[in-house]
Scaffold this motif. Structure first.
Motif, PDB file in Angstrom:
ATOM      1  N   ARG A 281       0.847  -1.185   0.000  1.00  0.00           N
ATOM      2  CA  ARG A 281       0.000   0.000   0.000  1.00  0.00           C
ATOM      3  C   ARG A 281       0.882   1.234   0.000  1.00  0.00           C
TER       4      ARG A 281
ATOM      5  N   ARG B 284      -5.216   5.823   1.283  1.00  0.00           N
ATOM      6  CA  ARG B 284      -4.159   4.907   0.847  1.00  0.00           C
ATOM      7  C   ARG B 284      -4.614   4.197  -0.415  1.00  0.00           C
TER       8      ARG B 284
ATOM      9  N   GLU C  15      -3.559  -4.004   6.045  1.00  0.00           N
ATOM     10  CA  GLU C  15      -2.104  -4.076   6.158  1.00  0.00           C
ATOM     11  C   GLU C  15      -1.576  -5.121   5.175  1.00  0.00           C
ATOM     12  N   PRO C  16      -0.412  -4.887   4.575  1.00  0.00           N
ATOM     13  CA  PRO C  16       0.163  -5.926   3.726  1.00  0.00           C
ATOM     14  C   PRO C  16       0.286  -7.246   4.502  1.00  0.00           C
TER      15      PRO C  16
ATOM     16  N   ARG D  57       4.209 -11.644  12.014  1.00  0.00           N
ATOM     17  CA  ARG D  57       4.653 -10.270  12.303  1.00  0.00           C
ATOM     18  C   ARG D  57       5.494 -10.190  13.573  1.00  0.00           C
TER      19      ARG D  57
ATOM     20  N   LEU E  56      11.043 -12.206  13.168  1.00  0.00           N
ATOM     21  CA  LEU E  56      11.758 -11.500  12.093  1.00  0.00           C
ATOM     22  C   LEU E  56      12.050 -12.406  10.893  1.00  0.00           C
TER      23      LEU E  56
ATOM     24  N   LEU F  95       8.763 -13.062   9.130  1.00  0.00           N
ATOM     25  CA  LEU F  95       8.280 -11.806   8.538  1.00  0.00           C
ATOM     26  C   LEU F  95       9.055 -11.474   7.264  1.00  0.00           C
TER      27      LEU F  95
ATOM     28  N   LEU G  49       7.577 -11.156   3.530  1.00  0.00           N
ATOM     29  CA  LEU G  49       7.743  -9.960   2.693  1.00  0.00           C
ATOM     30  C   LEU G  49       8.281 -10.343   1.317  1.00  0.00           C
TER      31      LEU G  49
ATOM     32  N   PHE H  72      16.825  -7.913   2.149  1.00  0.00           N
ATOM     33  CA  PHE H  72      16.451  -7.850   3.562  1.00  0.00           C
ATOM     34  C   PHE H  72      16.564  -9.226   4.209  1.00  0.00           C
TER      35      PHE H  72
ATOM     36  N   ASN I 287       2.706  -0.859  12.088  1.00  0.00           N
ATOM     37  CA  ASN I 287       2.316  -1.494  10.828  1.00  0.00           C
ATOM     38  C   ASN I 287       3.433  -2.445  10.407  1.00  0.00           C
ATOM     39  N   LEU I 288       3.272  -3.073   9.248  1.00  0.00           N
ATOM     40  CA  LEU I 288       4.212  -4.115   8.836  1.00  0.00           C
ATOM     41  C   LEU I 288       5.652  -3.601   8.776  1.00  0.00           C
ATOM     42  N   GLU I 289       5.840  -2.431   8.189  1.00  0.00           N
ATOM     43  CA  GLU I 289       7.187  -1.872   8.042  1.00  0.00           C
ATOM     44  C   GLU I 289       7.758  -1.497   9.411  1.00  0.00           C
TER      45      GLU I 289
ATOM     46  N   GLU J 158       6.937  -2.788  12.318  1.00  0.00           N
ATOM     47  CA  GLU J 158       7.239  -4.000  13.090  1.00  0.00           C
ATOM     48  C   GLU J 158       8.553  -4.625  12.605  1.00  0.00           C
ATOM     49  N   ALA J 159       8.736  -4.650  11.289  1.00  0.00           N
ATOM     50  CA  ALA J 159       9.978  -5.220  10.748  1.00  0.00           C
ATOM     51  C   ALA J 159      11.169  -4.414  11.255  1.00  0.00           C
TER      52      ALA J 159
END
Lengths: 291, 209
Positions: free
Chosen positions: A18, A26, A57-58, A88, A91, A94, A98, A247, B156-158, B160-161
């Protein structure tokens, strides 16, 4: 008389990404089963009391109601089906999630049928959620997505001329999309050697049922080799770098030293030591519990 | 053919300049340009000076990376602040929002973004190495050493990462890493709250005092 397009449609979707749109809205990118990848406006999603924001949320599996606007759809309602909350809080999972989202985004185009990509993405996210090993989930998704989008890599024969390859000196090229024979490698200066164990496991993941591939144990060397090969392949097919792949690597470098996955010694370099079947101890398994 | 739709190349230039700003469409750009045209000269001069000043005088604070007129910034230079706590925020405006609460008296660190691989933003694009350098420099037995880092990235996702990645880097330094609480916003309607927020709100419920 042409069929009337409904003014409001209901669909399931996985939120891929988003971006901001103005001060309070958004634009979300959704992967849907029927319409493929679509963009829609979520009005007021940047406001703290937005009824939509938390559901969009993505990396969320969501059911949405969407009105058809002049250019973009407008999300009028959203309800989370699966928030993938456990991903989430971890790490490693997550960053793997991603990567799956970015791959799905790169290998689909807007408003084009993407049923297979939708099912593959949702399945891979659910496998990550239940605690399956990242390597297996991600490699399995990459190979299946490449196949579904017409980029199936060739790990059995020469990708250029379909002839047999020499098992004792395997080379491959990301641009050719797989292994190369002695003759064809001459016309691919970018080709490079590939570990036979890596090829064996990639073949297995590509062609065997997921549950069978999940019984393979990998050592770190083979796992790293597979990741490197697949990232190179995906980069070549997508014709661009994937930020989430970088990442993933950055996250791995920060892994605590007491994490067994970070310190597991390499097993012997023989083929039998690299790839073993252990029915009682599913590989893929990351040691994490799903929720 | 008239190349300046406004009959004046200076107005056209001003309209185009406003149009380049985020959130300003062509109509708004025209309205702003004509407002400046009709406004007293002092007002236009003040606007121009403010624009130039912000480019010429604004610097990044060498410690917290906040945008400031001075280096160190007023917060880092304030000896009354609690120097044992650092609150890490994504953007300069997040710092302003926390300062507005008057409930936090420690120091800050501005990352200037959050990890967002899909947008090409990785850890190396943020002010993370500056934070690590700052913590290593402060590492010692003196009472002023940083004991806690509050990660106040967005929930949000970013965000939290970014928070988890930072925690992974900071914990080996012996610093306590905390995260802002998550729950229901004031004035929320439970019926519309998403599952994750509601789950966290239940998990971190508090006694009614």
């Amino acid at each position: 008389m042409p069929a009337r397009v409904p003014r409001v449609t209901k669909t399931e979707a996985v939120v891929l990404k988003r971006r901001r749109f103005g001060d309070s809205d958004r634009i979300v990118t959704l992967l849907t089963p029927a319409r493929g990848k679509i963009e829609a406006i979520a009005k007021g999603a940047l406001r703290p009391r937005s009824k939509l924001a938390g559901h969009l949320e993505p990396m969320t599996h969501v059911e949405i109601m969407m009105a058809h606007g002049r250019t973009l759809g407008i999300v009028t309602q959203a309800q989370t089906i699966e928030p993938f909350a456990a991903l989430r809080d971890d790490l490693e999972r997550l960053s793997a999630g991603l990567y799956l989202l970015e791959l799905a985004d790169r290998f689909t185009v807007e408003e084009a049928e993407a049923d297979a990509a939708y099912v593959l993405l949702l399945t891979a996210l659910l496998r990550l959620l239940r605690g399956d090993g990242h390597q297996l989930v991600v490699r399995s998704f990459e190979l299946a997505l490449l196949e579904a989008t017409g980029f199936r890599p060739e790990w059995q024969r020469c990708a250029a001329c379909r002839s047999e390859v020499t098992p004792d000196r395997l080379v491959w090229s990301p641009l050719a999309g797989g292994l190369l024979c002695e003759r064809c490698r001459e016309s691919h200066p970018e080709s490079e050697p590939i570990d036979v164990s890596v090829v064996k496991v990639l073949r297995l993941i590509q062609d065997a049922p997921y549950e069978e591939a999940a019984r393979v144990r990998l050592n770190q060397r083979v796992a790293a080799g597979m990741e490197s090969v697949m990232h190179d392949l995906v980069r070549a097919m997508a014709e661009r770098d994937l930020g989430s792949a970088r990442f993933l690597a950055a996250v791995r470098h920060t892994r605590p030293v007491d994490d067994p996955a970070a310190t597991a010694p390499d097993e012997p370099a023989s083929l039998d030591g690299d790839v073993t079947y252990t029915p009682q101890e599913p590989l893929g398994a990351s040691g994490q519990t799903g929720s | 053919m008239n190349e300046s739709p406004h009959g004046s190349s200076t107005i056209t230039r001003l309209v185009e300049s406003f149009h380049r700003l985020p959130g300003i469409g062509p109509k708004s750009a025209q309205r702003l340009a004509y407002h400046v045209l009709r406004a007293p000269e002092e007002e236009a001069r003040a606007l121009a000076e403010a624009l130039l000043d912000v480019k010429q005088r604004a610097v990044l604070c060498g410690a917290c990376q906040q945008i400031s007129d001075t280096d160190p910034c007023a917060v880092c230079d304030d000896t009354r602040r609690d120097r044992t706590v650092i609150c890490v925020v994504e953007e300069p405006l997040d710092l302003v929002a926390i300062e507005r609460t008057n409930g936090y008296h420690g120091l800050y660190h501005v990352l200037h973004g959050a990890i967002s691989p899909a947008d090409g933003v990785g850890p190396e694009d943020l002010k993370i190495s500056e934070l690590l350098t700052r913590l290593r420099r402060d590492d010692g037995d003196d009472a002023e050493a940083v004991g806690e880092v509050i990660v106040a990235t967005n929930p949000n996702l970013e965000g939290e990462a970014t928070a988890m990645y930072l925690a992974r880097l900071l914990e080996p330094l012996g610093v306590r890493v905390t995260r802002l609480a998550r729950g229901l916003p004031a004035g929320a309607d439970l019926e519309y709250v998403d599952n994750v927020t509601l789950e966290r709100a239940l998990a971190f419920r508090q006694s009614v005092e």
